[in-house]
Design an enzyme around this catalytic site. Sequence first.
Site, PDB file in Angstrom:
ATOM      1  N   ASP A   1      15.050   6.116  82.833  1.00  0.00           N
ATOM      2  CA  ASP A   1      14.084   5.635  81.844  1.00  0.00           C
ATOM      3  C   ASP A   1      12.971   6.675  81.692  1.00  0.00           C
ATOM      4  OD1 ASP A   1      12.915   2.748  80.594  1.00  0.00           O
ATOM      5  OD2 ASP A   1      11.390   4.173  81.230  1.00  0.00           O
TER       6      ASP A   1
ATOM      7  N   ASP B   1      14.714   4.879  75.057  1.00  0.00           N
ATOM      8  CA  ASP B   1      14.348   5.807  76.134  1.00  0.00           C
ATOM      9  C   ASP B   1      15.036   5.515  77.462  1.00  0.00           C
ATOM     10  OD1 ASP B   1      12.948   3.573  77.039  1.00  0.00           O
ATOM     11  OD2 ASP B   1      11.285   4.793  77.778  1.00  0.00           O
ATOM     12  N   GLU B   2      16.122   4.740  77.440  1.00  0.00           N
ATOM     13  CA  GLU B   2      16.791   4.522  78.725  1.00  0.00           C
ATOM     14  C   GLU B   2      18.294   4.361  78.592  1.00  0.00           C
ATOM     15  OE1 GLU B   2      14.348   0.770  79.283  1.00  0.00           O
ATOM     16  OE2 GLU B   2      16.156   0.254  80.400  1.00  0.00           O
TER      17      GLU B   2
HETATM   18  N1  DCP Z   1       7.590   0.160  72.861  1.00  0.00           N
HETATM   19  C1  DCP Z   1       6.906  -0.484  71.830  1.00  0.00           C
HETATM   20  N2  DCP Z   1       6.394  -1.745  72.011  1.00  0.00           N
HETATM   21  C2  DCP Z   1       6.522  -2.379  73.208  1.00  0.00           C
HETATM   22  C3  DCP Z   1       7.231  -1.759  74.263  1.00  0.00           C
HETATM   23  C4  DCP Z   1       7.739  -0.474  74.061  1.00  0.00           C
HETATM   24  O1  DCP Z   1       6.789   0.099  70.746  1.00  0.00           O
HETATM   25  N3  DCP Z   1       5.989  -3.603  73.367  1.00  0.00           N
HETATM   26  C5  DCP Z   1       8.121   1.521  72.650  1.00  0.00           C
HETATM   27  C6  DCP Z   1       7.097   2.564  73.083  1.00  0.00           C
HETATM   28  C7  DCP Z   1       7.619   3.047  74.400  1.00  0.00           C
HETATM   29  C8  DCP Z   1       9.128   2.886  74.263  1.00  0.00           C
HETATM   30  O2  DCP Z   1       9.294   1.757  73.407  1.00  0.00           O
HETATM   31  O3  DCP Z   1       7.242   4.384  74.656  1.00  0.00           O
HETATM   32  C9  DCP Z   1       9.835   2.688  75.574  1.00  0.00           C
HETATM   33  O4  DCP Z   1       9.398   1.476  76.187  1.00  0.00           O
HETATM   34  P1  DCP Z   1       9.225   1.319  77.744  1.00  0.00           P
HETATM   35  O5  DCP Z   1       9.157  -0.131  78.017  1.00  0.00           O
HETATM   36  O6  DCP Z   1      10.257   2.111  78.477  1.00  0.00           O
HETATM   37  O7  DCP Z   1       7.758   1.869  78.044  1.00  0.00           O
HETATM   38  P2  DCP Z   1       7.225   3.351  78.176  1.00  0.00           P
HETATM   39  O8  DCP Z   1       8.316   4.362  78.178  1.00  0.00           O
HETATM   40  O9  DCP Z   1       6.177   3.570  77.150  1.00  0.00           O
HETATM   41  O10 DCP Z   1       6.482   3.305  79.567  1.00  0.00           O
HETATM   42  P3  DCP Z   1       7.097   3.326  81.057  1.00  0.00           P
HETATM   43  O11 DCP Z   1       6.584   4.618  81.662  1.00  0.00           O
HETATM   44  O12 DCP Z   1       6.492   2.137  81.692  1.00  0.00           O
HETATM   45  O13 DCP Z   1       8.576   3.263  80.952  1.00  0.00           O
HETATM   46 CA    CA Z   2      10.121   4.162  79.530  1.00  0.00          CA
HETATM   47 CA    CA Z   3      12.528   1.766  78.527  1.00  0.00          CA
END
Ligand code: DCP
Ligand code: CA
Ligand code: CA
Length: 359
Positions: A4, A104-105
């Site tokens: 991820d 992203d995963e």
């Molecule tokens: N995303 C979004 N709205 C949300 C959750 C996520 O638009 N409520 C989008 C933005 C994030 C991407 O999806 O960058 C990936 O979600 P993740 O849950 O993997 O979160 P992040 O990658 O941002 O953070 P982490 O480092 O916790 O994985």
């Molecule tokens: Ca992520």
């Molecule tokens: Ca993710």
Amino acid sequence: MLVDLDYFFAQVEEIRNPDIKGKPVVVCVYSGRTQESGAVSTANYTARKHGVKSGMPIFLAKSKLAGTDAVFLPVDNKHYEKVSDNVMAILRNYADNFEQVGIDEAYLDVSTRVHRDFSEGEKLAERIKADIRNEESLTCSIGIGPNKLIAKIAADSQKPDGLTVVRIDQVKEFLSSLPVDRLIGVGIKTKQKMLAMGISTVGDLASQDAQKLMEAFGRKLGVYYHNASLGIDEEPVQESGEPESISRITTLKENTKDLNTIVERANELCSDIHAVLSEKGLYCKSVRVIAVMANMSVRNRSKVLDAATADQSVIMMSVKELFAKLIDETQIEVRRIGVRVSNLEKQSRTQKQITSFLQ
Ligand code: DCP
Ligand code: CA
Ligand code: CA
């Protein structure tokens, strides 16, 4: 393993503009009603330290970051999709079976290639992290476990830039102290119901009688919760095959609110999308238009079609109708336009449904 990417959208923005690295970075979906209306898509870890989270209203994030040199940016989905595609192409190479589960995963089944040896798996994960860092300058968090359930929870347990290995004999201990909502499928409602039953940790859940869980949550979920609490998961890692949506976006030659100019360009996007639908043998049931306005705010309009279709003219007509509505309601010049179709289904399956309906 589950890979991820860390604070994905915000990290991509940091790479694009290294000056903002070190500052709180908040990526926003502006709804366009007022300058500040909309929600936080994601934020870097500096912003998170101030309490900023995905889904939070932008005005709240702004108040939490008042007095800092925080940077607020609009989402640029097309760019994130491109970066995501590059990363997924790298990951795919490392797996016997590969399953992307979000932008992203992805799950990678590496069992055979590491000879079912967790230490070898850990070395492989280090190589993958280095590869993504060298190629795309991104950090990610990786979880390794005997199945998808454990790999996912392991990846979540150390972020950012984490690498967590949970061997078979460590599963029970790893799970037992976690709160129940760390299990996929336990949302806020289920969590509350479980709390009322005296279940707060996965360990508590594991000690419940399976029969009792089935009575409380129904047979299917009861069995799932029982198995999950024991770390049992036999879901294979497999390519999901069909995309969830197909989208195209483009920048107009000049900003305009002239519907004909917009529709002309949008039709080219529809034509590209139609080509992908045909190639993959898919129908779509939802159509969305996206407009990045001259002031950089983003507007969307969408509709659900009466029936799933791959008919280019139906898609074009819907897109025209949606842009007409959007322009009419906003009266602002548009800079970039996009079209996205979703709710995709296999053409053959739809035909079968229609046939069975007629019988
Ligand atoms: N995303 C979004 N709205 C949300 C959750 C996520 O638009 N409520 C989008 C933005 C994030 C991407 O999806 O960058 C990936 O979600 P993740 O849950 O993997 O979160 P992040 O990658 O941002 O953070 P982490 O480092 O916790 O994985
Ligand atoms: Ca992520
Ligand atoms: Ca993710």
